[in-house]
Design an enzyme around this catalytic site. Structure first.
Site, PDB file in Angstrom:
ATOM      1  CD  GLU A 147     -57.722  41.797 -46.269  1.00 31.91           C
ATOM      2  OE1 GLU A 147     -56.479  41.880 -46.342  1.00 31.91           O
ATOM      3  OE2 GLU A 147     -58.484  42.702 -46.626  1.00 31.91           O
ATOM      4  CG  ASP A 212     -56.454  53.757 -33.375  1.00 34.63           C
ATOM      5  OD1 ASP A 212     -56.377  53.539 -32.159  1.00 34.63           O
ATOM      6  OD2 ASP A 212     -55.464  53.780 -34.121  1.00 34.63           O
ATOM      7  CG  ASP A 214     -51.774  55.775 -30.324  1.00 33.83           C
ATOM      8  OD1 ASP A 214     -51.132  56.152 -29.335  1.00 33.83           O
ATOM      9  OD2 ASP A 214     -51.371  54.884 -31.085  1.00 33.83           O
TER      10      ASP A 214
END
Length: 524
Positions: A147, A212, A214
Site C-alpha cells: 500500500e 519514530d 520526534d
C-alpha cells in the site's frame, strides 16, 4: 552526510525489467471528482493550513499537521479514506530537457507543484525504492501488493494505491504530483481490489518494523527550542537516540538491515528491513517496543522512569552511551535547572527529603546557579552529611534515572505497534521545510546536521548551475550525466543503493538456502 565509504557504489547494479502494460482496469472507478480549486472535506474535517508553513496566519492548516509531523499515519476507515481523482491532469514529461533550460525558478516555493514535479522527474530514486520494497529486481507481490498513500497538492489524501513495477509507480506519481507519500504494509491481495474482496481476504501480511522519534516529545527537557523548531543543540537528543536504539536492535535483537532516515524537519525514522522483522505480527511488535520503552507518562508531571535494579544490560549500555552527552548536551547546552521551577522538578526526582531541603536552601542563596553546578551540588552535599537518612545506593539510582529521563529515546510507540501503520517514504520532501528525507549513517550519527540537508529548491538550482558550468557534457560520448550526480543528493542516494544492495544479497541467500533445502527434501 553519509560516509564516503558508503557513497561509492561498487555492488552489482540490478536491471529492472520493463514495466508491463497497465491493464485497463488497473485504476479503480473514481469514487468522487474533486475540483483542483476546491477545499476537500476528508472524513468531515475541513483542513486548514499550518501557520508556520504559510505566511498568512488566517489560511487554512495543511493536512500534514493533522497527523503527527513525522510519521503521518492514517488509519481511517477504508471506504471513508479513499479518494481517487479522475480529472487530475497528466503531467507530461519532456523528451529531453535542454542543458540551458532552467530547472528551477527562484520565485517558487519548495512545495509548489512545479518544484515537486521537477524533483520527481529528475531526482527521486524510484528504481532503488522499488528494489528496497520488493526485495528483488524481479517484480513480485512484495511490491505489487504494497500500500502507498499519497497526499495531493490540494490536500486530498489518497490511500490503498498499489503498483506492479517501479515504472508504473513513477508514472502515477508524475500524474498526480503528490506533495509526499507514505508507505504501508504488504497485503494478502492487491489493496486496490478491496472493494470486491471479502474483508477477511485482504489483510496486512508483512511490513518493516519502524520507529519514530520526534523532538516535540522532548519539549519538557529541551530549553533551546520548542514545537517545530530545532537547532543543532537539541538535535543531539536524536543523535543519542539513534545510537541507543540502533545498538539494541542490532546487539540485543539481532537485526542487521536498519536504515535511519531524517524526517525532513524535527525527527528521525528507523526502518528495520530484515525478513524476520517484516514478518512480526502486532503482538511481537508491541513486545519489541515494550523492550525499548523507558520514558512513560507523556507530558504528565512526576517521575517518568521506573526501572528495576540491577539494571538490564541494555539500560546499563544506554547509560554508558548517555553519560558524556548528558554533561555536554543537557547540563551545559540545555541548562534545564537554572530556573527555580525547573530545579524543583529535579529535586522531586531525588529520594531524600533532608538532602532536598539542603539543596533548595543553597540554590535559593545562589540565584541563577547553572545546572552543571546544581548537579555537582547533589553529591557534594550528600557527602558533607547534610542528611542523616540518605541512602547512597538510592541516590545513585535516582541520578541514573534522571539521566535516563532527560536523554533516553522518547519513542512514538503507536507507530511501531501496528503492522498496518503508514510512514513517510524516504526521499520525500517535507512540505514545510523543503528538505529531503535523506538517510542517516547510524555508524556515525554525530556527523549528521539537519541544517546541512539539501532542500529541493537547492537541488534543482544545483542542476542548473552544473548545466551552465558544463555545457554539452556527455554529448561527445553519448552518455547522459544523471541529474542526481550533479547535486549534493548523490551521497545520500548512493548510501541508499548500498543499503538496498546488502538487503538484496541477504534475500537472495535466504531464497537460495530455502530452495536448496526444498530440493534436499525431495531426494530419496
Amino acid at each position: 552526510m553519509p560516509s564516503s565509504k558508503e557513497s561509492s557504489v561498487d555492488i552489482e547494479d540490478y536491471d529492472l525489467p520493463d514495466a508491463p502494460e497497465t491493464p485497463s482496469n488497473f485504476l479503480e472507478v473514481p469514487l468522487s471528482k474533486v475540483e483542483a480549486t476546491s477545499e476537500p472535506d476528508i472524513q468531515g474535517l475541513h483542513l486548514k493550513r499550518d501557520e508556520e508553513d504559510d505566511d498568512d496566519e488566517n489560511s487554512p492548516v495543511k493536512l500534514e499537521d493533522i497527523f503527527s509531523d513525522d510519521e503521518e499515519d492514517f488509519l481511517g476507515d477504508a471506504d471513508d479514506a479513499d479518494f481517487l481523482i479522475s480529472e487530475t491532469p497528466v503531467k507530461s514529461e519532456p523528451e529531453s530537457a535542454a542543458a540551458d533550460t532552467p530547472v528551477f525558478k527562484p520565485t517558487l516555493r519548495p512545495s509548489d507543484p512545479e518544484v515537486m514535479i521537477a524533483f520527481y522527474q529528475r531526482l527521486f530514486p524510484f528504481r532503488t525504492l522499488f528494489q528496497w520494497l520488493n526485495h528483488s529486481p524481479v517484480p513480485s507481490n512484495d511490491f505489487g501488493h504494497r500500500e502507498f498513500a499519497f497526499t495531493l497538492q490540494n490536500d486530498v489524501y489518497l490511500r490503498y494505491q498499489a503498483f506492479p513495477t517501479a515504472d508504473s509507480m513513477r508514472k502515477e506519481v508524475l500524474r498526480l504530483n503528490p506533495s509526499r507519500f507514505e508507505i504501508g504494509p504488504v497485503y494478502s491481495a492487491n489493496p486496490r481490489d478491496r472493494k470486491v474482496l471479502r474483508k477477511s481476504a485482504l489483510r496486512p501480511l508483512t511490513k518493516e518494523l519502524v520507529f519514530d522519534i520526534d523532538l516535540t516529545d522532548y519539549d519538557e527537557v529541551r530549553t533551546c527550542c520548542d514545537k517545530a523548531n530545532i537547532c543543532i543543540k537539541c538535535w543531539q537528543f536524536i543523535t543519542v537516540a539513534i545510537k541507543i536504539v540502533d545498538a539494541a536492535l542490532r546487539d540485543d535483537l539481532g537485526f542487521k538491515h536498519i536504515m535511519w532516515v531524517y524526517s525532513g524537519r524535527r525527527g528521525a525514522h528507523a526502518w528495520v528491513c530484515d525478513r524476520r522483522a517484516r514478518a512480526l505480527d502486532d503482538m511481537k511488535r508491541r513486545a519489541v517496543i515494550s523492550y525499548l520503552e523507558v520514558i512513560k507518562g507523556g507530558n504528565q508531571a512526576g517521575k517518568k522512569v521506573n526501572v528495576r535494579r540491577p539494571l538490564h544490560p541494555h539500560l546499563a549500555r544506554s547509560l554508558g552511551i548517555l553519560r558524556d552527552p548528558f554533561k555536554k548536551d543537557v547540563l551545559r547546552n540545555q541548562d534545564p535547572w537554572r530556573e527555580t521551577e525547573r530545579a524543583e522538578h529535579l529535586l522531586s526526582l531525588l529520594p531524600d527529603k533532608e538532602l532536598n531541603d539542603a539543596l533548595r536552601k543553597k540554590w535559593d542563596s545562589h540565584d541563577n546557579r547553572p545546572s552543571t553546578s546544581k548537579w555537582d551540588d547533589i553529591d557534594a552535599l550528600a557527602g558533607a552529611g547534610v542528611s542523616s537518612t540518605i541512602d547512597p545506593k538510592k541516590l545513585r539510582d535516582s541520578k541514573q534515572d534522571v539521566i535516563l529521563e532527560y536523554m533516553y529515546p522518547r519513542l512514538d510507540v503507536e507507530v511501531s505497534k501496528h503492522l498496518n501503520h503508514l510512514l513517510k517514504s524516504p526521499f520525500c520532501v517535507h512540505p514545510g521545510t523543503g528538505r529531503v528525507c535523506v538517510p542517516i549513517d547510524s555508524s556515525r550519527p554525530e556527523e549528521f546536521n539537519p541544517a546541512d540537508v539539501p532542500t529541493v529548491s537547492q537541488l534543482l538550482g544545483e542542476i542548473d548551475s552544473w548545466n551552465k558550468e558544463n555545457p554539452g557534457a556527455g554529448a561527445a560520448d553519448g552518455e547522459k550525466v544523471d541529474d542526481c550526480d550533479k547535486t549534493s543528493l548523490k551521497p545520500y542516494v548512493d548510501f541508499f543503493k548500498n543499503f538496498v544492495a546488502g538487503l538484496l544479497r541477504d534475500e537472495n541467500r535466504i531464497k537460495r538456502e530455502r530452495d536448496e533445502g526444498a530440493g534436499d527434501a525431495m531426494e530419496f
